[in-house]
Scaffold this motif. Structure first.
Motif, mmCIF file in Angstrom:
data_model
loop_
_atom_site.group_PDB
_atom_site.id
_atom_site.type_symbol
_atom_site.label_atom_id
_atom_site.label_comp_id
_atom_site.label_asym_id
_atom_site.label_seq_id
_atom_site.Cartn_x
_atom_site.Cartn_y
_atom_site.Cartn_z
ATOM 1 N N MET A 140 -5.580 -2.426 8.452
ATOM 2 C CA MET A 140 -5.044 -1.448 7.495
ATOM 3 C C MET A 140 -6.150 -0.471 7.109
ATOM 4 S SD MET A 140 -2.736 -3.577 4.833
ATOM 5 C CE MET A 140 -2.971 -5.334 5.035
ATOM 6 N N ASN A 141 -5.785 0.789 6.983
ATOM 7 C CA ASN A 141 -6.702 1.825 6.518
ATOM 8 C C ASN A 141 -6.138 2.419 5.228
ATOM 9 O OD1 ASN A 141 -8.453 1.639 8.793
ATOM 10 N ND2 ASN A 141 -6.940 2.764 9.989
ATOM 11 N N PRO A 142 -6.313 1.714 4.110
ATOM 12 C CA PRO A 142 -5.633 2.150 2.886
ATOM 13 C C PRO A 142 -6.353 3.207 2.060
ATOM 14 C CG PRO A 142 -6.704 0.055 2.503
ATOM 15 C CD PRO A 142 -6.939 0.421 3.946
ATOM 16 N N VAL A 143 -7.581 3.581 2.407
ATOM 17 C CA VAL A 143 -8.334 4.527 1.581
ATOM 18 C C VAL A 143 -7.562 5.843 1.469
ATOM 19 C CG1 VAL A 143 -10.477 5.852 1.355
ATOM 20 C CG2 VAL A 143 -10.551 3.487 2.150
ATOM 21 N N GLY A 144 -7.347 6.258 0.231
ATOM 22 C CA GLY A 144 -6.613 7.491 -0.038
ATOM 23 C C GLY A 144 -5.124 7.271 -0.235
ATOM 24 N N GLY A 145 -4.637 6.071 0.074
ATOM 25 C CA GLY A 145 -3.216 5.765 -0.096
ATOM 26 C C GLY A 145 -2.934 5.130 -1.446
ATOM 27 N N LYS A 146 -1.679 4.924 -1.727
ATOM 28 C CA LYS A 146 -1.256 4.293 -2.982
ATOM 29 C C LYS A 146 -1.454 2.785 -2.916
ATOM 30 C CE LYS A 146 0.477 7.493 -5.699
ATOM 31 N NZ LYS A 146 -0.111 7.738 -6.984
ATOM 32 N N TYR A 147 -1.746 2.195 -4.063
ATOM 33 C CA TYR A 147 -1.892 0.746 -4.157
ATOM 34 C C TYR A 147 -0.526 0.091 -3.944
ATOM 35 C CZ TYR A 147 -2.136 -3.820 -6.361
ATOM 36 O OH TYR A 147 -2.024 -5.150 -6.623
ATOM 37 N N ASP A 148 -0.505 -0.934 -3.095
ATOM 38 C CA ASP A 148 0.696 -1.709 -2.829
ATOM 39 C C ASP A 148 0.354 -3.187 -2.994
ATOM 40 O OD1 ASP A 148 2.973 -2.961 -1.902
ATOM 41 O OD2 ASP A 148 3.035 -1.915 0.022
ATOM 42 N N PRO A 149 0.948 -3.866 -3.979
ATOM 43 C CA PRO A 149 0.584 -5.271 -4.213
ATOM 44 C C PRO A 149 0.917 -6.194 -3.044
ATOM 45 C CG PRO A 149 2.497 -4.665 -5.529
ATOM 46 C CD PRO A 149 1.981 -3.410 -4.898
ATOM 47 N N TYR A 150 1.786 -5.772 -2.134
ATOM 48 C CA TYR A 150 2.120 -6.587 -0.971
ATOM 49 C C TYR A 150 1.047 -6.501 0.125
ATOM 50 C CZ TYR A 150 6.719 -6.964 -3.093
ATOM 51 O OH TYR A 150 7.735 -7.223 -3.955
ATOM 52 N N LYS A 177 -2.371 -6.591 9.384
ATOM 53 C CA LYS A 177 -0.941 -6.855 9.510
ATOM 54 C C LYS A 177 -0.650 -7.307 10.932
ATOM 55 C CE LYS A 177 1.032 -3.754 6.084
ATOM 56 N NZ LYS A 177 2.142 -2.856 5.839
ATOM 57 N N LEU A 178 0.251 -8.285 11.046
ATOM 58 C CA LEU A 178 0.708 -8.762 12.351
ATOM 59 C C LEU A 178 2.180 -8.390 12.478
ATOM 60 C CD1 LEU A 178 0.173 -10.400 14.949
ATOM 61 C CD2 LEU A 178 0.873 -12.444 13.677
ATOM 62 N N HIS A 179 2.479 -7.451 13.368
ATOM 63 C CA HIS A 179 3.844 -6.933 13.568
ATOM 64 C C HIS A 179 4.470 -6.499 12.238
ATOM 65 C CE1 HIS A 179 3.884 -8.062 17.767
ATOM 66 N NE2 HIS A 179 3.474 -9.267 17.445
ATOM 67 N N GLY A 180 3.671 -5.823 11.419
ATOM 68 C CA GLY A 180 4.180 -5.295 10.151
ATOM 69 C C GLY A 180 4.132 -6.277 8.990
ATOM 70 N N ARG A 181 3.784 -7.528 9.238
ATOM 71 C CA ARG A 181 3.696 -8.533 8.173
ATOM 72 C C ARG A 181 2.222 -8.700 7.789
ATOM 73 N NH1 ARG A 181 5.839 -14.556 9.243
ATOM 74 N NH2 ARG A 181 7.847 -13.491 9.220
ATOM 75 N N THR A 182 1.934 -8.592 6.495
ATOM 76 C CA THR A 182 0.563 -8.728 6.029
ATOM 77 C C THR A 182 0.098 -10.170 6.197
ATOM 78 O OG1 THR A 182 0.904 -6.957 4.404
ATOM 79 C CG2 THR A 182 -0.974 -8.416 4.048
ATOM 80 N N ILE A 183 -1.003 -10.340 6.944
ATOM 81 C CA ILE A 183 -1.555 -11.690 7.086
ATOM 82 C C ILE A 183 -2.852 -11.845 6.296
ATOM 83 C CG2 ILE A 183 -0.470 -12.092 9.313
ATOM 84 C CD1 ILE A 183 -3.296 -11.752 10.549
ATOM 85 N N ARG A 184 -3.471 -10.709 5.939
ATOM 86 C CA ARG A 184 -4.625 -10.743 5.037
ATOM 87 C C ARG A 184 -4.622 -9.464 4.213
ATOM 88 N NH1 ARG A 184 -10.882 -11.127 6.821
ATOM 89 N NH2 ARG A 184 -10.694 -8.864 6.895
ATOM 90 N N HIS A 185 -4.627 -9.631 2.904
ATOM 91 C CA HIS A 185 -4.632 -8.479 2.006
ATOM 92 C C HIS A 185 -5.981 -7.762 2.074
ATOM 93 C CE1 HIS A 185 -1.287 -10.796 0.358
ATOM 94 N NE2 HIS A 185 -0.861 -9.662 -0.166
ATOM 95 N N ALA A 186 -5.929 -6.452 1.935
ATOM 96 C CA ALA A 186 -7.163 -5.673 1.859
ATOM 97 C C ALA A 186 -7.680 -5.782 0.435
ATOM 98 C CB ALA A 186 -6.877 -4.218 2.216
ATOM 99 N N LEU A 187 -8.975 -6.032 0.298
ATOM 100 C CA LEU A 187 -9.602 -6.071 -1.024
ATOM 101 C C LEU A 187 -10.048 -4.651 -1.335
ATOM 102 C CD1 LEU A 187 -11.722 -9.344 -0.698
ATOM 103 C CD2 LEU A 187 -9.368 -9.067 -1.498
ATOM 104 N N VAL A 188 -9.472 -4.081 -2.396
ATOM 105 C CA VAL A 188 -9.642 -2.650 -2.643
ATOM 106 C C VAL A 188 -10.113 -2.373 -4.071
ATOM 107 C CG1 VAL A 188 -7.878 -2.021 -0.961
ATOM 108 C CG2 VAL A 188 -7.222 -2.332 -3.340
ATOM 109 N N GLY A 189 -10.690 -1.185 -4.210
ATOM 110 C CA GLY A 189 -11.016 -0.613 -5.527
ATOM 111 C C GLY A 189 -10.056 0.531 -5.782
#
Length: 196
Positions: A140-150, A177-189
């Motif tokens: 996942m490349n979440p930098v700049g995106g909205k926080y999603d608790p999932y 994510k494995l086929h769209g299912r989160t298998i490890r959450h990203a630890l984010v600020g």
């Protein structure tokens, strides 16, 4: 006379005295037309009931077949989930080692061995990510995106300098994510408005 006696005995043995053979003389069935109609209605109701039960049983068996097929497909897709969780930890170590080697292998450093090690680590990391992608595992490349608790787990809050509050400002550990299912959450600020 003996002749008459034998004729009577013959008649008894052949069944001539058993009753009339004419069907008009037989007694009629005790069931009337009304009773027959009532029985026919009951039989029709039973047929409808059994037909409805059959349709429900058929629909239930089709639902079970579909659920089983979905379960088998999910097992094929996500059967490697625990293996992938373990493997992404290896990918993290490889990435950190490559970053460390890149800092040491600066252009000012004349050590060619260190540069080759860095290049080799970079190739291994790229190959590992392509193998991940081939099997449906994506970073996942979440930098700049909205926080999603999932998908994300907040580990800190950072001041929103040029970023909208609630936006992910930094990632301390990559999520997968494995086929769209989160298998490890990203630890984010997450960026928040600074309190003055």
């Amino acid at each position: 006379s003996p002749c008459v006696f034998s004729t009577a005995a013959q008649q008894r043995s052949t069944g001539d005295e058993c009753g009339p053979e004419d069907p008009r003389d037989e007694p009629k069935h005790p069931l009337s037309d009304c009773t027959l109609e009532h029985k026919a209605i009951k039989l029709e109701e039973q047929v409808r009931d059994l037909t409805e039960r059959y349709r429900k049983a058929l629909a239930d068996s089709e639902n079970v077949r579909r659920r089983t097929q979905k379960f088998v497909e999910d097992a094929k897709l996500f059967g490697i989930q625990s293996f992938c969780r373990d493997l992404v930890e290896v990918a993290d170590i490889l990435e950190k080692t490559a970053e460390s080697a890149s800092e040491e292998a600066e252009p000012s450093n004349p050590n060619p061995t260190l540069k080759k090690i860095y290049e080799g680590l970079s190739l291994i990391e790229a190959k590992l990510q392509s193998v991940f992608a081939k099997h449906g595992l994506q970073k996942m490349n979440p930098v700049g995106g909205k926080y999603d608790p999932y998908d994300h787990e907040i580990v800190c809050h950072v001041p929103a300098e040029g970023m909208q509050p609630g936006t992910i400002a930094l990632v301390t550990q990559d999520g997968y994510k494995l086929h769209g299912r989160t298998i490890r959450h990203a630890l984010v600020g997450v960026a928040v408005e600074s309190q003055e």
